[in-house]
Motif scaffolding. Structure first.
Motif, PDB file in Angstrom:
ATOM      1  N   ARG A  69       0.810  -1.294   0.011  1.00  0.00           N
ATOM      2  CA  ARG A  69      -0.005   0.012   0.129  1.00  0.00           C
ATOM      3  C   ARG A  69       0.834   1.273  -0.130  1.00  0.00           C
ATOM      4  O   ARG A  69       0.360   2.320  -0.666  1.00  0.00           O
ATOM      5  CB  ARG A  69      -0.860   0.094   1.254  1.00  0.00           C
ATOM      6  CG  ARG A  69      -2.044   1.183   1.505  1.00  0.00           C
ATOM      7  CD  ARG A  69      -3.308   0.541   1.585  1.00  0.00           C
ATOM      8  NE  ARG A  69      -4.079   1.830   1.088  1.00  0.00           N
ATOM      9  CZ  ARG A  69      -5.563   1.437   1.167  1.00  0.00           C
ATOM     10  NH1 ARG A  69      -5.845   0.512   1.327  1.00  0.00           N
ATOM     11  NH2 ARG A  69      -6.105   2.647   0.777  1.00  0.00           N
ATOM     12  N   SER A  70       1.857   1.022   0.585  1.00  0.00           N
ATOM     13  CA  SER A  70       2.822   2.248   0.905  1.00  0.00           C
ATOM     14  C   SER A  70       3.490   2.840  -0.482  1.00  0.00           C
ATOM     15  O   SER A  70       3.753   3.789  -0.828  1.00  0.00           O
ATOM     16  CB  SER A  70       3.881   2.155   1.895  1.00  0.00           C
ATOM     17  OG  SER A  70       4.987   1.159   1.649  1.00  0.00           O
ATOM     18  N   GLU A  71       3.658   1.740  -1.333  1.00  0.00           N
ATOM     19  CA  GLU A  71       4.167   1.821  -2.657  1.00  0.00           C
ATOM     20  C   GLU A  71       3.105   2.947  -3.492  1.00  0.00           C
ATOM     21  O   GLU A  71       3.747   3.698  -4.067  1.00  0.00           O
ATOM     22  CB  GLU A  71       4.712   0.671  -3.220  1.00  0.00           C
ATOM     23  CG  GLU A  71       5.787  -0.030  -2.616  1.00  0.00           C
ATOM     24  CD  GLU A  71       6.489  -1.233  -3.098  1.00  0.00           C
ATOM     25  OE1 GLU A  71       5.355  -2.061  -3.584  1.00  0.00           O
ATOM     26  OE2 GLU A  71       7.534  -1.641  -3.150  1.00  0.00           O
ATOM     27  N   GLN A  72       2.119   2.133  -3.215  1.00  0.00           N
ATOM     28  CA  GLN A  72       1.012   3.057  -4.144  1.00  0.00           C
ATOM     29  C   GLN A  72       1.055   4.439  -3.577  1.00  0.00           C
ATOM     30  O   GLN A  72       0.753   5.388  -4.677  1.00  0.00           O
ATOM     31  CB  GLN A  72      -0.445   2.267  -3.894  1.00  0.00           C
ATOM     32  CG  GLN A  72      -0.522   0.815  -4.385  1.00  0.00           C
ATOM     33  CD  GLN A  72      -1.577   0.267  -4.062  1.00  0.00           C
ATOM     34  OE1 GLN A  72      -2.523   0.781  -3.328  1.00  0.00           O
ATOM     35  NE2 GLN A  72      -1.885  -0.987  -4.226  1.00  0.00           N
ATOM     36  N   MET A 121       1.545  10.199  -4.393  1.00  0.00           N
ATOM     37  CA  MET A 121       2.062  11.495  -4.000  1.00  0.00           C
ATOM     38  C   MET A 121       3.192  11.901  -5.285  1.00  0.00           C
ATOM     39  O   MET A 121       3.239  13.386  -5.485  1.00  0.00           O
ATOM     40  CB  MET A 121       3.053  11.188  -2.878  1.00  0.00           C
ATOM     41  CG  MET A 121       1.854  11.077  -1.688  1.00  0.00           C
ATOM     42  SD  MET A 121       3.106  10.289  -0.216  1.00  0.00           S
ATOM     43  CE  MET A 121       3.487  11.805   0.351  1.00  0.00           C
ATOM     44  N   VAL A 122       4.102  11.190  -5.738  1.00  0.00           N
ATOM     45  CA  VAL A 122       5.027  11.419  -6.896  1.00  0.00           C
ATOM     46  C   VAL A 122       4.210  12.203  -7.741  1.00  0.00           C
ATOM     47  O   VAL A 122       4.466  13.151  -8.306  1.00  0.00           O
ATOM     48  CB  VAL A 122       5.887  10.487  -7.240  1.00  0.00           C
ATOM     49  CG1 VAL A 122       6.566  10.796  -8.555  1.00  0.00           C
ATOM     50  CG2 VAL A 122       6.740  10.097  -6.031  1.00  0.00           C
ATOM     51  N   CYS A 123       3.276  11.570  -8.336  1.00  0.00           N
ATOM     52  CA  CYS A 123       2.304  11.870  -9.360  1.00  0.00           C
ATOM     53  C   CYS A 123       1.805  13.154  -9.203  1.00  0.00           C
ATOM     54  O   CYS A 123       1.880  14.071 -10.300  1.00  0.00           O
ATOM     55  CB  CYS A 123       1.143  11.001  -9.615  1.00  0.00           C
ATOM     56  SG  CYS A 123       1.271   9.726 -10.638  1.00  0.00           S
ATOM     57  N   THR A 157       9.361   7.940   3.572  1.00  0.00           N
ATOM     58  CA  THR A 157       8.385   8.121   4.613  1.00  0.00           C
ATOM     59  C   THR A 157       7.114   7.414   4.597  1.00  0.00           C
ATOM     60  O   THR A 157       6.569   6.733   5.589  1.00  0.00           O
ATOM     61  CB  THR A 157       8.126   9.694   4.587  1.00  0.00           C
ATOM     62  OG1 THR A 157       9.349  10.523   4.685  1.00  0.00           O
ATOM     63  CG2 THR A 157       7.176   9.970   5.792  1.00  0.00           C
ATOM     64  N   PRO A 158       6.560   7.305   3.211  1.00  0.00           N
ATOM     65  CA  PRO A 158       5.188   6.472   3.226  1.00  0.00           C
ATOM     66  C   PRO A 158       5.632   4.974   3.626  1.00  0.00           C
ATOM     67  O   PRO A 158       4.703   4.627   4.460  1.00  0.00           O
ATOM     68  CB  PRO A 158       4.910   6.578   1.810  1.00  0.00           C
ATOM     69  CG  PRO A 158       5.468   7.879   1.285  1.00  0.00           C
ATOM     70  CD  PRO A 158       6.852   7.913   2.186  1.00  0.00           C
TER      71      PRO A 158
END
Lengths: 251, 202
Positions: A200-203, A208-210, B36-37
């Motif tokens: 989930r954190s990768e998504q 966020m990058v997008c 961080t995420p």
């Protein structure tokens, strides 16, 4: 599991600027923590009760919270009253309960509950998002704020994931028991939770990058320090100063 | 495994707070906005997992998982634990502001010790070695945390010696359970998602 019962309300306390409430909570907690005298500890408890009463919280729920939190204090009562030399008031075989021991334990109990009530009255009434926002204003390191905001936000998501996992266990007839099978199952469930969190954190990171995240949150609403906030701060500061003076005088 | 408010002496509270600030400074330096995420969502998972009650005989104990936190997050355990405890203080009234420092030290220092001692054996080629490493990480996490609580109590005054003993004693069964569950988690992660153990986050 994760609920915020105390954060909603329309009391005098709830209307105070969260920044003021957080600073006052820190000051009062610190002041009460260094009290070394039973009667002053009771004054601290009195102040805490005033805050909680002003916040008009659900009394039953509050009592239930206090009961859970007092488990550590209960352990102190099992041992500490017998750990002092002095005037014996009760003898149980080799153990002597002394007046000094009881008074000391009572002081710790009062202090502990006073600080917890301060936290409930001033901190838990803020609501987490306001706490994060206020800490941002109070110059807490940016990365720590990020972490706090994220962990709070996703603890609800992870709680939902965990509930889904335990539902699948229930459907398959799993009963928690003291057995290797049960422990292995818990290990797999928690391992799965970790993996889901990771994926989930990768998504989240990609999202966020997008959106061009550069380490800053843009806030739409801001706190405004009103005259009533300054007044409340003044009254609470005066209370803290009185406790400090009393403590200082009695040494 | 918390030291309650209003019990420990002021110098101990101050020393704990100073140590927590130093540890968090190191941890935050290791964490950039890239990871961080990952750190945060995993910490949320730990936060939820620490609410899980595991049966031991007639009672149950909740997991702490600070050994596993150390293995996965390394030095970043410090800020992660600090935030977790702050959330507990605000949401559940467990612990509070004045003990935030000592309690962070109580949880995070064992995490880092586990990271330093066991992260290598957990990545070893043999499942048995990894399982032993996992058990030791879980057990050490609890043992050291209990020992630190006992130590902080003793620093606050000699009258706490029996409380400290009782506290340490009460944690032995939890230590074993935590070790077993941590070993199973490690074996599971090795099979399904080994990169989690490979230091990808820390």
């Amino acid at each position: 599991m994760i609920e915020e019962h105390f954060s909603t309300g329309d009391s005098v306390i709830h209307r105070i600027d969260p920044r003021v409430r957080i600073i006052c909570a820190i000051v009062y907690s610190a002041v009460i923590a260094v009290i070394g005298n039973l009667s002053i500890a009771f004054i601290g408890l009195g102040a805490a009760i005033v805050f909680v009463a002003l916040a008009r919280l659900d009394a039953l729920h509050l009592l239930r919270r206090l009961l859970v939190v007092n488990v550590f204090v209960l352990m102190l009562w099992l041992v500490l009253p017998f750990s002092f030399s002095g005037d014996t008031i009760l003898s149980l075989g080799p153990l002597n309960m002394t007046q000094q021991g009881v008074l000391y334990t009572l002081m710790l109990t009062v202090k502990c509950n006073a600080i917890i009530l301060i936290n409930v009255g001033l901190l838990s009434t803020c609501g987490m998002f306001n706490v994060v926002h206020a800490l941002n204003h109070l110059r807490v390191p940016n990365k720590l704020i990020h972490l706090l905001f994220f962990i709070y936000r996703f603890s609800h998501v992870m709680q939902y994931e965990y509930a889904r996992l335990t539902d699948t266990l229930k459907i398959r007839g799993f009963r928690p028991k003291t057995s290797m099978h049960a422990y292995r199952t818990y290990g797999s469930i928690i391992g799965t939770l970790m993996i889901r969190a990771y994926e989930r954190s990768e998504q989240i990171h990609r999202a966020m990058v997008c959106r061009g995240f550069k380490g800053k949150y843009w806030l739409l609403d801001h706190f405004a320090l009103r005259r009533s906030d300054v007044l409340a701060a003044g009254i609470m500061a005066a209370g803290a100063v009185i406790i400090i003076i009393l403590q200082w005088k009695t040494g | 495994m918390h030291i309650s408010e209003g019990v420990v002496a002021a110098p101990v509270l101050a020393a704990g707070a100073a140590a927590a600030v130093a540890g968090c400074a190191v941890g935050l330096r290791k964490m950039d906005y890239q990871n961080t995420p990952k750190v945060a969502v995993l910490s949320s998972a730990f936060f939820v997992a620490s609410l899980v009650h595991i049966p031991i005989g007639p009672t149950s104990a909740h997991l702490v998982l600070n050994g596993l936190i150390g293995i996965l997050l390394g030095w970043i355990s410090f800020p992660a634990v600090l935030v977790g405890l702050l959330l507990q203080a605000i949401l559940f009234q467990f612990g509070g502001i004045t003990t935030l420092g000592v309690n962070t030290v109580v949880m995070a220092v064992p995490a880092i010790v586990c990271y330093l001692l066991y992260s290598r054996i957990i990545r070893s080629r043999y499942d048995a070695g990894a399982a032993i490493g996992g058990f030791l990480a879980g057990a050490t996490g609890i043992l050291l945390a209990g020992a630190l609580v006992a130590l902080f109590l003793l620093f606050s005054g000699e009258q706490f010696i029996n409380v400290a003993r009782l506290f340490l004693l009460a944690h032995f069964p939890v230590m074993v359970i935590e070790g077993i569950v941590t070993a199973f988690i490690i074996l599971f992660l090795r099979k399904i998602k080994p990169e989690l153990l490979g230091g990808d986050i820390r």
